[in-house]
Design a protein around this motif. Structure first.
Motif, PDB file in Angstrom:
ATOM      1  N   PHE A 346       0.840  -1.206   0.000  1.00  0.00           N
ATOM      2  CA  PHE A 346       0.000   0.000   0.000  1.00  0.00           C
ATOM      3  C   PHE A 346       0.870   1.250   0.000  1.00  0.00           C
ATOM      4  CE2 PHE A 346      -2.084   3.364   2.474  1.00  0.00           C
ATOM      5  CZ  PHE A 346      -3.223   3.567   1.710  1.00  0.00           C
ATOM      6  N   HIS A 347       1.903   1.252   0.837  1.00  0.00           N
ATOM      7  CA  HIS A 347       2.785   2.426   0.898  1.00  0.00           C
ATOM      8  C   HIS A 347       3.709   2.488  -0.317  1.00  0.00           C
ATOM      9  CE1 HIS A 347       1.511   3.655   4.896  1.00  0.00           C
ATOM     10  NE2 HIS A 347       1.607   2.401   5.294  1.00  0.00           N
ATOM     11  N   LEU A 348       4.105   1.320  -0.836  1.00  0.00           N
ATOM     12  CA  LEU A 348       4.952   1.312  -2.029  1.00  0.00           C
ATOM     13  C   LEU A 348       4.222   1.914  -3.223  1.00  0.00           C
ATOM     14  CD1 LEU A 348       7.559   0.386  -3.466  1.00  0.00           C
ATOM     15  CD2 LEU A 348       6.415  -1.785  -3.924  1.00  0.00           C
ATOM     16  N   PHE A 349       2.937   1.647  -3.331  1.00  0.00           N
ATOM     17  CA  PHE A 349       2.162   2.135  -4.467  1.00  0.00           C
ATOM     18  C   PHE A 349       2.283   3.653  -4.627  1.00  0.00           C
ATOM     19  CE2 PHE A 349      -1.949   3.815  -6.059  1.00  0.00           C
ATOM     20  CZ  PHE A 349      -1.861   3.345  -7.355  1.00  0.00           C
ATOM     21  N   SER A 350       2.221   4.354  -3.514  1.00  0.00           N
ATOM     22  CA  SER A 350       2.297   5.824  -3.599  1.00  0.00           C
ATOM     23  C   SER A 350       3.676   6.280  -4.077  1.00  0.00           C
ATOM     24  CB  SER A 350       1.973   6.456  -2.240  1.00  0.00           C
ATOM     25  OG  SER A 350       2.897   6.027  -1.257  1.00  0.00           O
ATOM     26  N   LEU A 351       4.710   5.489  -3.812  1.00  0.00           N
ATOM     27  CA  LEU A 351       6.051   5.855  -4.273  1.00  0.00           C
ATOM     28  C   LEU A 351       6.254   5.537  -5.751  1.00  0.00           C
ATOM     29  CD1 LEU A 351       8.373   4.618  -1.352  1.00  0.00           C
ATOM     30  CD2 LEU A 351       7.458   6.907  -1.739  1.00  0.00           C
ATOM     31  N   THR A 352       5.654   4.456  -6.223  1.00  0.00           N
ATOM     32  CA  THR A 352       5.878   4.040  -7.609  1.00  0.00           C
ATOM     33  C   THR A 352       5.244   4.983  -8.621  1.00  0.00           C
ATOM     34  OG1 THR A 352       3.942   2.570  -7.502  1.00  0.00           O
ATOM     35  CG2 THR A 352       6.102   1.602  -7.002  1.00  0.00           C
ATOM     36  N   HIS A 353       4.319   5.821  -8.176  1.00  0.00           N
ATOM     37  CA  HIS A 353       3.695   6.798  -9.087  1.00  0.00           C
ATOM     38  C   HIS A 353       4.740   7.682  -9.755  1.00  0.00           C
ATOM     39  CE1 HIS A 353      -0.587   6.370  -9.038  1.00  0.00           C
ATOM     40  NE2 HIS A 353      -0.651   6.366  -7.718  1.00  0.00           N
ATOM     41  N   VAL A 354       5.796   8.003  -9.020  1.00  0.00           N
ATOM     42  CA  VAL A 354       6.737   9.021  -9.501  1.00  0.00           C
ATOM     43  C   VAL A 354       8.074   8.426  -9.923  1.00  0.00           C
ATOM     44  CG1 VAL A 354       5.688  10.853  -8.145  1.00  0.00           C
ATOM     45  CG2 VAL A 354       7.456   9.441  -7.102  1.00  0.00           C
ATOM     46  N   MET A 355       8.172   7.125 -10.021  1.00  0.00           N
ATOM     47  CA  MET A 355       9.438   6.516 -10.413  1.00  0.00           C
ATOM     48  C   MET A 355       9.676   6.705 -11.909  1.00  0.00           C
ATOM     49  SD  MET A 355       9.731   3.050  -8.117  1.00  0.00           S
ATOM     50  CE  MET A 355       9.936   3.199  -6.333  1.00  0.00           C
ATOM     51  N   GLU A 356      10.863   7.188 -12.257  1.00  0.00           N
ATOM     52  CA  GLU A 356      11.176   7.496 -13.644  1.00  0.00           C
ATOM     53  C   GLU A 356      12.199   6.544 -14.250  1.00  0.00           C
ATOM     54  OE1 GLU A 356      12.444  11.535 -13.572  1.00  0.00           O
ATOM     55  OE2 GLU A 356      10.427  12.338 -13.260  1.00  0.00           O
ATOM     56  N   LYS A 357      12.805   5.694 -13.410  1.00  0.00           N
ATOM     57  CA  LYS A 357      13.802   4.747 -13.894  1.00  0.00           C
ATOM     58  C   LYS A 357      13.363   3.327 -13.562  1.00  0.00           C
ATOM     59  CE  LYS A 357      17.757   7.906 -13.460  1.00  0.00           C
ATOM     60  NZ  LYS A 357      19.091   8.112 -12.819  1.00  0.00           N
ATOM     61  N   PRO A 358      13.740   2.362 -14.404  1.00  0.00           N
ATOM     62  CA  PRO A 358      13.369   0.967 -14.119  1.00  0.00           C
ATOM     63  C   PRO A 358      13.938   0.507 -12.779  1.00  0.00           C
ATOM     64  CG  PRO A 358      14.201   1.197 -16.369  1.00  0.00           C
ATOM     65  CD  PRO A 358      14.484   2.492 -15.680  1.00  0.00           C
ATOM     66  N   ARG A 359      13.102  -0.175 -12.011  1.00  0.00           N
ATOM     67  CA  ARG A 359      13.542  -0.666 -10.698  1.00  0.00           C
ATOM     68  C   ARG A 359      13.248  -2.164 -10.567  1.00  0.00           C
ATOM     69  NH1 ARG A 359      14.436   2.955  -6.610  1.00  0.00           N
ATOM     70  NH2 ARG A 359      15.206   1.050  -5.604  1.00  0.00           N
ATOM     71  N   PRO A 360      14.039  -2.984 -11.233  1.00  0.00           N
ATOM     72  CA  PRO A 360      13.813  -4.429 -11.125  1.00  0.00           C
ATOM     73  C   PRO A 360      13.968  -4.944  -9.704  1.00  0.00           C
ATOM     74  CG  PRO A 360      15.881  -3.947 -12.272  1.00  0.00           C
ATOM     75  CD  PRO A 360      15.147  -2.663 -12.146  1.00  0.00           C
ATOM     76  N   ASP A 361      14.794  -4.267  -8.891  1.00  0.00           N
ATOM     77  CA  ASP A 361      14.970  -4.698  -7.505  1.00  0.00           C
ATOM     78  C   ASP A 361      13.659  -4.610  -6.732  1.00  0.00           C
ATOM     79  OD1 ASP A 361      15.192  -1.891  -7.912  1.00  0.00           O
ATOM     80  OD2 ASP A 361      16.099  -1.639  -5.924  1.00  0.00           O
TER      81      ASP A 361
END
Length: 744
Positions: A346-361
């Motif tokens: 739930f908390h990760l979702f709010s962070l992924t909105h603004v991710m601009e680079k691929p994050r396979p980790d």
């Protein structure tokens, strides 16, 4: 002991060892013979290195292939020697477990969540039959298993395992009497009692001089007061790890009191109070300052963790929700705890909105939660939303293919598990609607197409409808001929797609939904007479004539409509349905289109309908003669297209047309089509033509006395392309597949 066989990076090719283990486990019967009791035994006595034997067992368990039959290969302890056995989630009986695994000199056994037929007493009694195991077994994981009787707990089950150092009984109906037995073990150092039925922890004092790790997550039936509990825990002087977290949000203030008690647990390096109330940053800081060796604090779902001291980015690792580091640590550590996984996602979702680079980790951590909780709606809902944010647009291009393959299969599993949950289905469709995933990533495309079609038939959401038909149109182009035919043979699929076309035609609207729907129908009718028949029987021909009339200047629509009608025209038994004056008038008009793509498909329809000779032609002979003359005259004027305008999987439908020496216009269309694709993509199509016997067919055409000069010219051009290809590749000429629309 985790069951991952090899911890490899998804960005790299799969390890050869892992590929071999996968092949052996999935094809075990090829290497085995059956014993009289139905269990398998390797046909040849092959000595496995001990680590590989462990890995093979774990691979079979992970792949869901471990059962009473397959586990039989491990009965031979001389050639397959197990030391660290992982049988998580396996479906094996007590007898099979005892015969195949108990004779081994095991150091570790992970039997988490095996089927209910194999109980804890079964495992303990089986292990007790091996005197070596009684002393050698150091680690035992029994998470999620059952005792044989809930009303009458079995006493003194564990006392025979004198060498045991680590024991997990999480999520087991385990009672106080059993705890007394466990606490008598002379070497036990690590104990997990999470979510058990223990009411009194006083027996732990029997371990106070050696217990180093104690996990008490969510003790739902504990009857001790906070003071009594701390009185016991406080005497565990060598304890290094303590977990008193609780994802049920109980109101106990044990965390506050523990943090405020001076000098308690001086050897502690790891403390988890996630989910507990009344926890403050100040109290945590004071506790950590008094214990300089602390390396971990669990603070997820508390009010703490927001100060810089607890960021989690230094040597002190922290689970929480204050930043990305804390959230990822939570997903890593709590992957098997449903409530905490849901909270972290739930908390990760709010962070992924603004991710601009691929994050396979990060995507790997989301995958872990999805794998461990496939039947938990809230986890799948949050995870699928995170997957979309992590793979949308260009982000998918930076993700390893193997990782995307895994996550795509998990999305499909979620769609199967929750078919009626609209938001979850929407999340999954959003993620699937990615060029990178649909075009490059390996996954079960046939299963995906069926799931998306089922969704499409049950929902009317316009935005999602567009995505669904886009996915289907691309997936259908990737399926084998047999799969396409099987999918298209489902009457409800054709009906639903025609319904969408009918809606758009009525509205007079050309949009992406209409184009993708037409492409989907084009692909589904490809080499599928049953689908073509469904199309005709559901008034598809009348509808497509209406589409042609509704959008007379839309060449992209005309191309898709005519491409599908080409598929119908290939089915000889349906020719009578197409022998309609009005229909042929439309096709004749489009034959003269200035757009080569449109004219080409119109010509293909006429070529097929006229190829069967005068006896099969049911309209006037004059019309047939006129159409054949027009066909020939138009084709010789076509300019070479700049790019490949159609894709084929086989030349087989063209070979009968090349035999029509009495109708050179028909031959000319087939030869032009073959020459077009061979000139645009020689590597693919020249190879295909040689494999299907096209060399002999074309040589026959060039030497036949009735061959028209225009046809002969094209045939010779194709033969020259084949000759160049053979000189370049060395491919020999050998003595099904079909037309596809170009990639979307």
């Amino acid at each position: 002991m985790a069951c991952s066989v090899l911890n490899t990076d998804e960005a790299s090719p799969a390890a050869l060892t892992d590929l071999c283990l996968t092949y052996v486990s999935q094809n075990l019967e090829c290497f085995c013979v059956k014993r009289p009791d139905g269990s398998l035994c390797f046909r040849e006595a092959v000595l496995f290195p001990q680590e590989l034997a462990d890995q093979l067992l774990a691979k079979m368990a992970t792949e869901g292939l471990l059962n009473d039959s397959t586990v039989g290969v491990f009965r031979n302890c001389e050639y397959l020697r197990l030391r660290r056995a992982c049988i998580r989630t396996a479906r094996i009986s007590a007898e099979a477990f005892q015969r195949a695994l108990c004779p081994h000199r095991l150091l570790e056994l992970d039997a988490a969540r095996v089927n209910a037929d194999l109980t804890i007493p079964d495992i303990l009694q089986g292990l007790a039959t091996n005197k070596y195991c009684q002393e050698s077994l150091q680690r035992l994981v029994l998470t999620g298993l059952t005792m044989s009787s809930l009303e009458e707990p079995i006493l003194h089950c564990f006392s025979s395992l004198q060498g045991l150092r680590s024991l997990s009984l999480a999520n087991v109906d385990f009672y106080d009497s059993g705890l007394e037995d466990v606490c008598s073990l002379p070497r036990l150092e690590s104990l997990d009692l999470s979510n058990t039925s223990v009411t009194n922890l006083s027996p732990l004092l029997g371990l106070k001089e050696r217990l180093r790790s104690l996990t008490l997550h969510q003790l739902k039936r504990l009857e001790m007061s906070t003071a009594q509990l701390l009185g016991v825990i406080g005497q565990l002087d060598v304890l290094q790890h303590l977990d008193i977290s609780d994802d049920k949000q109980f109101t106990s203030d044990i965390a506050r009191q523990l943090l405020g008690q001076p000098g308690i647990l001086p050897a502690l390096v790891s403390l988890d109070v996630s989910g507990r109330k009344q926890v403050t940053d100040a109290a945590v800081k004071a506790f950590v300052d008094d214990r300089p060796g602390m390396t971990f604090v669990g603070l997820l779902a508390t009010d703490a963790g927001f100060s810089g001291f607890l960021s989690g980015e230094g040597t002190l690792k922290v689970t929480g929700e204050a930043n990305e580091t804390q959230i990822c640590e939570a997903l890593r550590r709590y992957s098997e705890r449903e409530g905490f996984v849901r909270e972290a996602l739930f908390h990760l979702f709010s962070l992924t909105h603004v991710m601009e680079k691929p994050r396979p980790d990060i995507l790997k951590l989301v995958v872990l939660g999805m794998k461990n909780h496939p039947a938990t709606l809230n986890v799948q809902l949050a995870a699928s939303a995170c997957v979309f944010n992590l793979t949308k647009q260009d982000l998918a291009a930076g993700m390893p293919v193997r990782l995307l393959s895994t996550v795509t299969q998990l999305l499909l599993e979620a769609m199967r598990t929750f078919p009626n949950h609209q938001q979850l289905q929407k999340n999954c469709l959003l993620s699937l609607c990615s060029d990178r995933i649909l075009q490059e990533v390996p996954f079960n495309r046939f299963e995906a197409a069926k799931l998306v079609m089922q969704w499409l038939c049950n929902h009317e959401d316009q935005n999602m409808q567009r995505m669904a038909v886009a996915i289907i149109s691309i997936l259908a182009a990737k399926l084998s001929t047999e799969q396409t035919a099987q999918l298209g043979a489902e009457l409800f699929i054709v009906k639903q797609l025609l319904h969408i076309v009918r809606q758009k035609a009525t509205q007079g609207m050309v949009d992406a939904t209409l184009k993708f729907t037409l492409s989907a129908l084009w692909n589904l009718t490809d080499e599928s007479p049953t689908t073509c028949r469904h199309f005709i029987e559901n008034q598809g021909l009348d509808l497509f004539i209406k589409v042609l009339e509704s959008f007379p200047s839309e060449s992209s629509i005309q191309q898709k409509v005519l491409g599908l009608l080409n598929n119908i025209a290939e089915v000889g038994e349906l020719h009578g349905e197409l022998m309609v004056q009005g229909f042929l008038d439309h096709i004749s008009t489009l034959l003269h289109s200035s757009e080569v793509e449109v004219s080409y498909f119109a010509a293909g329809i006429l070529a097929h309908l006229t190829s069967r000779g005068e006896e099969a032609w049911t309209l006037s002979p004059e019309l047939r003669s006129s159409l054949l003359e027009q066909l020939h005259a138009v084709i010789i004027k076509w300019p070479p297209p700049e790019c490949e305008m159609v894709a084929y999987r086989s030349f087989n439908p063209f070979f009968p047309l090349l035999e029509c020496f009495h109708t050179p216009g028909v031959q000319l269309w087939a030869a032009w089509a073959m020459q077009h694709v061979c000139s645009k993509n020689a590597a693919r199509y020249c190879s295909m033509l040689l494999e299907e016997g096209g060399l002999h067919q074309l040589e026959h055409v060039t030497t036949h006395p009735q061959t028209h000069t225009d046809v002969q010219r094209l045939a010779k051009s194709i033969l020259e392309s084949l000759q160049c290809h053979r000189a370049r590749t060395g491919q020999s000429a050998l003595t099904h597949t079909s037309r596809r629309p170009p990639p979307q």
